[in-house]
Every structure is written in structure tokens, then in C-alpha cells.
Scaffold this active site. Structure first.
Site, PDB file in Angstrom:
ATOM      1  N   ARG A  35       1.352  -1.513  -0.269  1.00  0.00           N
ATOM      2  CA  ARG A  35       0.156  -0.260  -0.018  1.00  0.00           C
ATOM      3  C   ARG A  35       1.299   1.356   0.284  1.00  0.00           C
ATOM      4  O   ARG A  35       1.834   1.603   0.806  1.00  0.00           O
ATOM      5  CB  ARG A  35      -0.704   0.170   1.402  1.00  0.00           C
ATOM      6  CG  ARG A  35      -1.731  -0.930   1.448  1.00  0.00           C
ATOM      7  CD  ARG A  35      -2.723  -1.169   1.563  1.00  0.00           C
ATOM      8  NE  ARG A  35      -3.711  -2.140   1.396  1.00  0.00           N
ATOM      9  CZ  ARG A  35      -5.307  -2.675   1.264  1.00  0.00           C
ATOM     10  NH1 ARG A  35      -5.622  -2.129   2.204  1.00  0.00           N
ATOM     11  NH2 ARG A  35      -5.282  -3.903   1.517  1.00  0.00           N
ATOM     12  N   SER A  47     -11.205  -6.773   7.230  1.00  0.00           N
ATOM     13  CA  SER A  47     -12.379  -6.039   6.497  1.00  0.00           C
ATOM     14  C   SER A  47     -13.109  -7.408   5.434  1.00  0.00           C
ATOM     15  O   SER A  47     -12.617  -8.230   5.247  1.00  0.00           O
ATOM     16  CB  SER A  47     -11.875  -4.960   5.685  1.00  0.00           C
ATOM     17  OG  SER A  47     -12.096  -3.673   6.992  1.00  0.00           O
ATOM     18  N   ARG A 105      -1.935  -7.025  12.907  1.00  0.00           N
ATOM     19  CA  ARG A 105      -2.281  -6.644  13.463  1.00  0.00           C
ATOM     20  C   ARG A 105      -3.712  -7.447  14.478  1.00  0.00           C
ATOM     21  O   ARG A 105      -3.157  -7.374  15.456  1.00  0.00           O
ATOM     22  CB  ARG A 105      -4.068  -5.765  12.312  1.00  0.00           C
ATOM     23  CG  ARG A 105      -3.670  -5.001  11.473  1.00  0.00           C
ATOM     24  CD  ARG A 105      -4.390  -3.413  12.200  1.00  0.00           C
ATOM     25  NE  ARG A 105      -3.884  -2.275  11.390  1.00  0.00           N
ATOM     26  CZ  ARG A 105      -5.249  -1.580  10.503  1.00  0.00           C
ATOM     27  NH1 ARG A 105      -6.066  -2.539  10.717  1.00  0.00           N
ATOM     28  NH2 ARG A 105      -4.526  -1.023   9.991  1.00  0.00           N
ATOM     29  N   ARG A 123       0.141   2.061  13.198  1.00  0.00           N
ATOM     30  CA  ARG A 123      -0.988   0.351  12.872  1.00  0.00           C
ATOM     31  C   ARG A 123      -0.779   0.476  11.882  1.00  0.00           C
ATOM     32  O   ARG A 123      -1.389  -0.514  10.564  1.00  0.00           O
ATOM     33  CB  ARG A 123      -2.616   0.524  13.423  1.00  0.00           C
ATOM     34  CG  ARG A 123      -3.184   2.063  13.048  1.00  0.00           C
ATOM     35  CD  ARG A 123      -4.703   2.278  13.615  1.00  0.00           C
ATOM     36  NE  ARG A 123      -4.818   1.825  14.940  1.00  0.00           N
ATOM     37  CZ  ARG A 123      -5.649   2.507  15.805  1.00  0.00           C
ATOM     38  NH1 ARG A 123      -6.757   1.834  14.914  1.00  0.00           N
ATOM     39  NH2 ARG A 123      -5.434   1.343  16.750  1.00  0.00           N
ATOM     40  N   HIS A 124      -0.275   0.842  10.743  1.00  0.00           N
ATOM     41  CA  HIS A 124       0.365   0.829   9.256  1.00  0.00           C
ATOM     42  C   HIS A 124       1.435   0.287   8.709  1.00  0.00           C
ATOM     43  O   HIS A 124       2.611   1.377   9.461  1.00  0.00           O
ATOM     44  CB  HIS A 124      -0.497   2.149   8.444  1.00  0.00           C
ATOM     45  CG  HIS A 124      -1.731   2.473   8.425  1.00  0.00           C
ATOM     46  ND1 HIS A 124      -2.417   3.226   9.212  1.00  0.00           N
ATOM     47  CD2 HIS A 124      -3.359   2.289   7.946  1.00  0.00           C
ATOM     48  CE1 HIS A 124      -3.748   3.189   9.359  1.00  0.00           C
ATOM     49  NE2 HIS A 124      -4.030   2.789   8.143  1.00  0.00           N
ATOM     50  N   GLU A 131      -8.760  -2.384  13.539  1.00  0.00           N
ATOM     51  CA  GLU A 131      -9.987  -3.220  12.712  1.00  0.00           C
ATOM     52  C   GLU A 131      -8.139  -4.088  12.176  1.00  0.00           C
ATOM     53  O   GLU A 131      -7.369  -3.928  12.388  1.00  0.00           O
ATOM     54  CB  GLU A 131     -10.284  -2.437  11.393  1.00  0.00           C
ATOM     55  CG  GLU A 131      -9.763  -3.054  10.576  1.00  0.00           C
ATOM     56  CD  GLU A 131     -10.359  -1.877   8.884  1.00  0.00           C
ATOM     57  OE1 GLU A 131     -10.261  -1.363   8.949  1.00  0.00           O
ATOM     58  OE2 GLU A 131      -9.916  -2.819   8.054  1.00  0.00           O
ATOM     59  N   GLU A 137       0.341   4.529   0.412  1.00  0.00           N
ATOM     60  CA  GLU A 137      -0.125   5.946   0.696  1.00  0.00           C
ATOM     61  C   GLU A 137       1.017   6.231   1.955  1.00  0.00           C
ATOM     62  O   GLU A 137       1.599   5.163   2.814  1.00  0.00           O
ATOM     63  CB  GLU A 137      -1.252   5.516   2.812  1.00  0.00           C
ATOM     64  CG  GLU A 137      -2.887   5.367   1.125  1.00  0.00           C
ATOM     65  CD  GLU A 137      -3.491   4.341   1.200  1.00  0.00           C
ATOM     66  OE1 GLU A 137      -2.223   3.432   1.163  1.00  0.00           O
ATOM     67  OE2 GLU A 137      -4.412   3.764   1.787  1.00  0.00           O
TER      68      GLU A 137
HETATM   69  P1  ATP Z   1      -7.508   0.518   7.692  1.00  0.00           P
HETATM   70  O1  ATP Z   1      -8.554   1.219   7.685  1.00  0.00           O
HETATM   71  O2  ATP Z   1      -7.107   0.744   9.023  1.00  0.00           O
HETATM   72  O3  ATP Z   1      -5.918   1.749   6.708  1.00  0.00           O
HETATM   73  P2  ATP Z   1      -7.748  -1.197   5.317  1.00  0.00           P
HETATM   74  O4  ATP Z   1      -9.511  -1.097   5.766  1.00  0.00           O
HETATM   75  O5  ATP Z   1      -7.436   0.266   4.096  1.00  0.00           O
HETATM   76  O6  ATP Z   1      -7.699  -0.152   6.475  1.00  0.00           O
HETATM   77  P3  ATP Z   1      -8.431  -3.285   4.470  1.00  0.00           P
HETATM   78  O7  ATP Z   1      -8.048  -2.889   2.813  1.00  0.00           O
HETATM   79  O8  ATP Z   1      -9.808  -4.075   4.939  1.00  0.00           O
HETATM   80  O9  ATP Z   1      -7.441  -2.027   4.887  1.00  0.00           O
HETATM   81  O10 ATP Z   1      -7.450  -4.588   4.762  1.00  0.00           O
HETATM   82  C1  ATP Z   1      -7.536  -6.033   5.583  1.00  0.00           C
HETATM   83  C2  ATP Z   1      -7.234  -5.550   6.220  1.00  0.00           C
HETATM   84  O11 ATP Z   1      -5.483  -5.948   6.308  1.00  0.00           O
HETATM   85  C3  ATP Z   1      -7.042  -4.971   7.293  1.00  0.00           C
HETATM   86  O12 ATP Z   1      -8.432  -4.723   8.164  1.00  0.00           O
HETATM   87  C4  ATP Z   1      -5.515  -4.857   8.877  1.00  0.00           C
HETATM   88  O13 ATP Z   1      -6.061  -6.071   8.597  1.00  0.00           O
HETATM   89  C5  ATP Z   1      -4.515  -5.637   6.944  1.00  0.00           C
HETATM   90  N1  ATP Z   1      -3.582  -3.918   6.413  1.00  0.00           N
HETATM   91  C6  ATP Z   1      -4.496  -3.215   5.774  1.00  0.00           C
HETATM   92  N2  ATP Z   1      -3.650  -2.560   4.979  1.00  0.00           N
HETATM   93  C7  ATP Z   1      -2.770  -2.439   6.624  1.00  0.00           C
HETATM   94  C8  ATP Z   1      -1.442  -2.198   6.516  1.00  0.00           C
HETATM   95  N3  ATP Z   1      -1.437  -1.079   5.568  1.00  0.00           N
HETATM   96  N4  ATP Z   1      -0.727  -2.669   7.069  1.00  0.00           N
HETATM   97  C9  ATP Z   1      -0.767  -3.238   8.223  1.00  0.00           C
HETATM   98  N5  ATP Z   1      -2.378  -3.912   7.721  1.00  0.00           N
HETATM   99  C10 ATP Z   1      -2.603  -3.571   7.170  1.00  0.00           C
HETATM  100 MG    MG Z   2     -10.573  -2.356   6.123  1.00  0.00          MG
END
Ligand code: ATP
Ligand code: MG
Length: 417
Positions: A195, A343, A391, A203-204, A340, A197
Site C-alpha cells: 500500500r 474487512s 494487526r 497501525r500501518h 480493525e 499511502e
Molecule cells: P485501515 O482502514 O485500517 O487503513 P483498510 O480498511 O485500508 O485498513 P483493508 O483493505 O480492509 O484495510 O485490508 C484488510 C486488512 O489488512 C485490514 O483489516 C488490516 O488488518 C490489514 N491491513 C490493511 N492495510 C494495512 C496496512 N497498511 N498495514 C497493516 N495492515 C494492513
Molecule cells: Mg478495511
């Protein structure tokens, strides 16, 4: 037996030398040499520099006096390598308080019981997930990490030069795992996500790992929620049973998890937050802050793990099934103590509706023709989720920063080691 590892600590008390060796177990092997019993061994052990890579032949002692590890009666020692320089970090006792140092030297600090414990638990998480899913009829697949289109749109993708074309690193196996339920009823993948961003949170990560599941022939969202809650309960309880030494080393008490998890409608979550004085928008995803507040409130009610179900369409990806009102979707989050961790949802499997949803989200269906084609030949109703490995580990072990849960960290500032 023969055991191998690195000299972590060594102490001479008169005619006795005690050497701690960090090997594959969390707690070190404790080697004791006595000058009057075996002067040769005593001298070898006494002269071992910290950090030396050694193997020894021996058996666990009948009398175990050390609290730090398991004591061995040693027959012989073979030295494989000695450090050419003093170690750059202190490896015994408490790990360095500076996270930056921990991340930089993690590969070496893994000789420390605390660091090793975290990653042995991580290994158990993966092992438990794989075991649970395979036992429940899911087939493990691997989908490409170099892709032409992202599941959520362009801003969050890393670009890659793919010969004469532009490609991206995969941010999620979403599209591919859906395509696969047109021929394999249940699939899963344990995979990295990339990702782009510019995150600056605890947490990311920019490279993280997910346990991704997709399940066909469902009768509704409950089937997916059941799979996820049973999977998470299995993983946590598996760690509880199989990582007692690691949990003790980390000072973590992991309560037994039971199912079902609490299900909150999205609007209920909003109401709970508002009645506790937290400001939230009704058509957006919950902010990190709102998630944390909700976590506190739910904890007071005895819920560590809870689903938030029915996110509004403006806040979700195009592929979630919408309810007949066109506003609510079958998207959910699973939160663990205010964070979270997953998802997922039921997907739109009807071709015409999927096409319409894409257009509503401003995506050009011609960029997704490879994906859309999979919906033409008997796509069953299906759903799934992505569960974040770091996470989950973070919340299970009470780590305060997600960077503690990845051996080699990829974040905004780190590309090495
Ligand atoms: P958030 O809203 O917390 O940034 P997200 O909704 O963008 O996360 P999802 O696309 O739903 O993330 O990805 C599924 C799962 O993967 C998330 O629930 C999280 O546990 C994990 N995840 C996603 N992006 C990240 C990240 N950048 N770093 C760590 N874990 C991640
Ligand atoms: Mg999500």
C-alpha cells in the site's frame, strides 16, 4: 542430542562457568562447565566470545537450577564462527527501548528471548490459520503480486515498470480470489499487501501480510462471519495452547476466545459513539480515533472482538453487495480491542449489478474486463475477508506499534534492511 545457537551471555563464578546459548527455543540453553569435573570443557566454554556460533552435544540436566533456560550436561562443543567485531547492540536482558534500533538490528536481536517470542507466535498464527482453513475445505492458492489494476483505485498503488507497460504491486488479492470462486468453491491465500499511502501511524505498514479467504455458495453474510470468527478463535486459542513459553516470556495473558462474536450494525456503532460524545460521520468509514473509542466502550461490555456490519455504500469498494435500499452494503469490519483487524463482506456476484456498481464508483469497466469475465459463467454467491497478520499479532500480544510485529519493516522511511 545436538543443539546449536549463539553465545548470549557468559559468566564465570570461580571454578564454574555458565554459558547461555540462544537457539531455536525461546529460552536459552544453559551450559555449565566445572573445572574439577571437565577442565577441557571448562576452558572451552570460558573462552567463548559473546556472539560465537556453536553446537554442543548434551542432555538436559536432572537438576534444573536456572530460571533463565534449560540446563544441559555438555559432552562436547564445536565452534563454527566467532564475531569479528563486538556486537553493535546489547542482546541480553531487555530489548533496546528505541524502536528504531530494534528494527535496524532485528535480525540480530532475534537472539533475544523477547524478540524471538514475538516471531514464534507469528509463526503459530500462520500455522493455525493454514491448519484451520485446510481442515475446513479451503484450497490454498497464490495470486500475482504484479498486477495491472488495483481493487480500490490508483492513489494507493506502487508503480512498477513491467517491460513496456506500467504495472502495480498488488494491494490485495481481492479480484483474483473472487475470480477463483468461479471454479474452486473455497480458497485462501496468505500473502503480502503493498500500500503506497504515506502512512504515519502505529497501525500501518507499506508492506504487510494478510490471510485472505473467499467462500462460494454462501446463503448470506452470516456464513462469512462464521468462517472468520471461528478462524480467529482457532488462531488465538491455538497460540494460547501452543505458545505458553512465548506468552510467559512476553508477560501476556491471552484469554480463551469463544464464539459467536458480537455483531454491531454500523448505525448501532455510530449511536454508541455519539451517545459517548464521540463525533462521527454517518456515511464514512470509522476513523482510527472512533475505532479506538468504540473499543473501550465494547471492552467495558466484555467484548474484545466484535463485528461492525453494514457499512454505507459511499465508504466501501465497488465489489460489495448492496442491500435493496442501495445505501447499505454487506461489508463488515472485525475489530479487536479498538483496532480493525479484518474487512470483508458478501460480494456482488450478479454481472449486471457489478457493472453498474463499477460505473457508480467512477471506475472504467474496460480496465477490469479480465475480472468481469469471471462473472459470466455461473458465479455463485460468495464472500470473504482479508485478515491482517501484523494487526492480529499486535492486538494478541498487546504490542504498541505494528512495527514490532514485522521482522523487516517497510514503512514510509524504511527500505533497508
Ligand atoms: P485501515 O482502514 O485500517 O487503513 P483498510 O480498511 O485500508 O485498513 P483493508 O483493505 O480492509 O484495510 O485490508 C484488510 C486488512 O489488512 C485490514 O483489516 C488490516 O488488518 C490489514 N491491513 C490493511 N492495510 C494495512 C496496512 N497498511 N498495514 C497493516 N495492515 C494492513
Ligand atoms: Mg478495511
Amino acid at each position: 542430542m545436538r543443539l546449536c545457537g549463539w553465545v548470549l551471555r557468559s559468566k564465570v563464578i570461580g571454578k564454574v562457568v555458565i554459558v547461555e546459548v540462544s537457539g531455536s527455543s525461546v529460552k536459552p540453553y544453559v551450559l555449565v562447565g566445572k573445572e574439577d569435573v571437565d577442565p577441557g570443557l571448562y576452558n572451552t566454554l570460558k573462552d567463548l566470545p559473546l556472539g560465537s556460533a556453536i553446537c554442543f552435544e548434551g542432555e538436559p540436566s536432572e537438576t534444573q537450577k536456572s530460571k533463565r533456560g534449560v540446563e544441559y550436561n555438555v559432552k562436547s562443543v564445536k565452534v563454527y564462527s566467532k564475531p569479528s567485531e563486538p556486537l553493535p547492540v546489547e542482546l541480553v536482558g531487555k530489548v533496546p527501548s528505541l524502536l528504531d534500533t530494534r528494527i535496524k538490528y532485528r535480525w540480530l536481536l532475534l537472539r533475544n528471548p523477547l524478540e524471538k517470542a514475538i516471531f514464534k507466535v507469528r509463526q503459530s498464527v500462520i500455522e493455525a490459520a493454514r491448519r484451520y482453513l485446510i481442515e475446513n475445505g479451503f484450497i490454498e492458492v497464490h495470486t500475482p503480486k504484479i498486477v495491472a489494476a488495483g481493487a480500490e483505485g490508483g492513489a494507493t498503488l506502487f508503480k512498477v515498470q513491467y517491460f513496456e507497460r506500467e504495472a502495480y504491486l498488488s494491494q490485495s488479492p481481492q479480484l483474483y480470489k473472487q475470480m477463483l470462486v468461479s471454479s474452486l468453491p473455497r480458497v485462501f491465500e496468505i500473502t503480502p499487501y503493498f500500500r503506497a499511502e504515506k502512512f504515519n501511524t502505529t497501525r500501518h505498514l507499506n508492506e504487510s501480510w494478510g490471510i485472505d479467504v473467499e467462500q462460494g455458495f454462501i446463503d448470506g453474510l452470516e456464513d462469512v462471519l462464521n468462517t472468520l470468527e471461528n478462524l480467529v478463535a482457532f488462531i488465538v486459542n491455538y497460540v494460547r495452547e501452543n505458545n505458553k513459553e512465548e506468552l510467559e516470556t512476553l508477560g501476556v495473558e491471552l484469554p480463551r476466545i469463544s464464539t459467536p462474536f458480537k455483531r454491531l450494525r454500523f448505525e448501532e456503532a455510530i449511536d454508541i459513539l455519539r451517545s459517548n460524545g464521540v463525533e462521527v460521520q454517518e456515511s464514512e468509514d470509522l476513523s482510527d480515533q472512533a475505532e479506538r473509542e468504540l473499543g473501550k466502550i465494547m471492552a467495558e461490555k466484555g467484548h474484545d472482538l466484535y463485528f461492525i456490519v453494514g457499512f454505507p455504500w459511499p465508504s466501501t469498494g465497488f465489489y460489495y453487495m448492496r442491500e435493496e435500499d442501495g445505501y447499505h452494503t454487506r461489508k463488515f469490519d472485525l475489530d479487536y480491542r479498538g483496532l480493525e483487524i479484518a474487512s470483508g463482506g458478501q460480494r456482488e456476484h450478479r454481472y449486471e449489478r457489478l457493472l453498474e456498481a463499477m460505473k457508480l464508483k467512477g471506475l472504467d469497466p474496460s480496465n477490469f474486463s479480465f475480472y468481469l469475465e469471471a462473472f459470466k459463467y455461473g458465479m455463485p454467491p460468495h464472500g470473504g475477508f482479508g485478515l491482517g497478520v501484523e494487526r492480529l499479532l499486535m492486538q494478541m500480544l498487546g504490542l504498541s506499534n505494528i512495527r514490532e510485529a514485522a521482522i523487516f519493516v517497510r514503512d514510509r522511511t524504511r527500505l533497508i534492511p
